[in-house]
Write a protein that holds these residues in place. Structure first.
Motif, PDB file in Angstrom:
ATOM      1  N   GLY A 208       0.838  -1.195   0.000  1.00  0.00           N
ATOM      2  CA  GLY A 208       0.000   0.000   0.000  1.00  0.00           C
ATOM      3  C   GLY A 208       0.864   1.232   0.000  1.00  0.00           C
ATOM      4  O   GLY A 208       2.092   1.144  -0.081  1.00  0.00           O
ATOM      5  N   PRO A 209       0.248   2.397   0.108  1.00  0.00           N
ATOM      6  CA  PRO A 209       1.014   3.632   0.142  1.00  0.00           C
ATOM      7  C   PRO A 209       1.974   3.663   1.325  1.00  0.00           C
ATOM      8  O   PRO A 209       1.687   3.105   2.382  1.00  0.00           O
ATOM      9  N   VAL A 210       3.111   4.320   1.126  1.00  0.00           N
ATOM     10  CA  VAL A 210       4.109   4.459   2.184  1.00  0.00           C
ATOM     11  C   VAL A 210       4.421   5.942   2.356  1.00  0.00           C
ATOM     12  O   VAL A 210       4.807   6.613   1.399  1.00  0.00           O
ATOM     13  N   ALA A 211       4.232   6.446   3.580  1.00  0.00           N
ATOM     14  CA  ALA A 211       4.651   7.803   3.913  1.00  0.00           C
ATOM     15  C   ALA A 211       6.119   7.744   4.302  1.00  0.00           C
ATOM     16  O   ALA A 211       6.525   6.879   5.083  1.00  0.00           O
TER      17      ALA A 211
ATOM     18  N   THR B  19      10.509  -4.031  11.952  1.00  0.00           N
ATOM     19  CA  THR B  19      11.133  -5.041  11.096  1.00  0.00           C
ATOM     20  C   THR B  19      11.411  -4.415   9.736  1.00  0.00           C
ATOM     21  O   THR B  19      10.792  -3.424   9.353  1.00  0.00           O
ATOM     22  N   GLU B  20      12.340  -5.011   9.016  1.00  0.00           N
ATOM     23  CA  GLU B  20      12.741  -4.450   7.729  1.00  0.00           C
ATOM     24  C   GLU B  20      11.925  -5.048   6.590  1.00  0.00           C
ATOM     25  O   GLU B  20      11.817  -6.258   6.466  1.00  0.00           O
ATOM     26  N   ARG B  21      11.322  -4.172   5.780  1.00  0.00           N
ATOM     27  CA  ARG B  21      10.615  -4.602   4.571  1.00  0.00           C
ATOM     28  C   ARG B  21      11.511  -4.463   3.357  1.00  0.00           C
ATOM     29  O   ARG B  21      11.466  -5.276   2.452  1.00  0.00           O
ATOM     30  N   SER B  22      12.283  -3.386   3.303  1.00  0.00           N
ATOM     31  CA  SER B  22      13.254  -3.231   2.209  1.00  0.00           C
ATOM     32  C   SER B  22      14.486  -2.526   2.757  1.00  0.00           C
ATOM     33  O   SER B  22      14.381  -1.541   3.476  1.00  0.00           O
TER      34      SER B  22
ATOM     35  N   VAL C 165      12.303   0.855   3.846  1.00  0.00           N
ATOM     36  CA  VAL C 165      10.965   0.733   4.409  1.00  0.00           C
ATOM     37  C   VAL C 165      11.021  -0.303   5.529  1.00  0.00           C
ATOM     38  O   VAL C 165      11.510  -1.415   5.340  1.00  0.00           O
ATOM     39  N   LEU C 166      10.531   0.112   6.678  1.00  0.00           N
ATOM     40  CA  LEU C 166      10.421  -0.754   7.839  1.00  0.00           C
ATOM     41  C   LEU C 166       8.938  -1.014   8.078  1.00  0.00           C
ATOM     42  O   LEU C 166       8.085  -0.488   7.363  1.00  0.00           O
TER      43      LEU C 166
ATOM     44  N   GLY D 200       2.559  -4.456  11.009  1.00  0.00           N
ATOM     45  CA  GLY D 200       2.892  -4.568   9.593  1.00  0.00           C
ATOM     46  C   GLY D 200       2.707  -3.289   8.806  1.00  0.00           C
ATOM     47  O   GLY D 200       2.872  -3.275   7.589  1.00  0.00           O
ATOM     48  N   ASN D 201       2.378  -2.189   9.474  1.00  0.00           N
ATOM     49  CA  ASN D 201       2.218  -0.905   8.780  1.00  0.00           C
ATOM     50  C   ASN D 201       3.577  -0.390   8.338  1.00  0.00           C
ATOM     51  O   ASN D 201       4.541  -0.425   9.114  1.00  0.00           O
ATOM     52  N   PRO D 202       3.675   0.096   7.105  1.00  0.00           N
ATOM     53  CA  PRO D 202       4.969   0.546   6.598  1.00  0.00           C
ATOM     54  C   PRO D 202       5.425   1.867   7.222  1.00  0.00           C
ATOM     55  O   PRO D 202       4.614   2.739   7.514  1.00  0.00           O
TER      56      PRO D 202
END
Length: 109
Positions: A56-59, A79-82, A95-96, A101-103
């Motif tokens: 989804g969108p990431v601020a 946690t690390e997403r990217s 992106v964490l 799980g919200n970015p």
């Protein structure tokens, strides 16, 4: 410098369709490339990302030291997403995610 949220990146699986909708709302983009479409809304960046790598969108919060802020967030339970990556000559992003799980986007050096 305290973190300031200055951009929102929206995944777009169909870039042309998304561009039509956001251009109708926000006006002509300042950047219109196959890999990124960006709109300036009173100094706030709204961008379309055709890779659609996030759910989804990431601020994105602008931070002075990306690595230090990232480490602080990870130590606090994020946690690390990217992983951090270079997106411009002096700009890196990562992106964490929070516990739900919200970015959480970070943009800095």
């Amino acid at each position: 410098m305290s973190p300031t949220i200055r951009s929102l990146v929206i995944p777009a699986s169909d870039l042309d369709a998304a561009k039509a909708v956001y251009t109708a709302l926000l006006g002509a983009p300042h950047t219109d490339e196959s890999y990124y479409v960006g709109y300036n809304v009173d100094g706030f960046e709204v961008a379309l990302n055709p890779s659609g790598e996030n759910a989804g969108p990431v601020a994105f919060a602008d931070v002075e030291d990306l690595d230090a802020t990232r480490e602080t967030q990870l130590a606090a339970g994020a946690t690390e997403r990217s992983a951090p990556r270079q997106v411009a000559s002096e700009t890196r992003i990562c992106v964490l995610a929070d516990a739900d799980g919200n970015p959480i986007g970070l943009r800095g050096r």
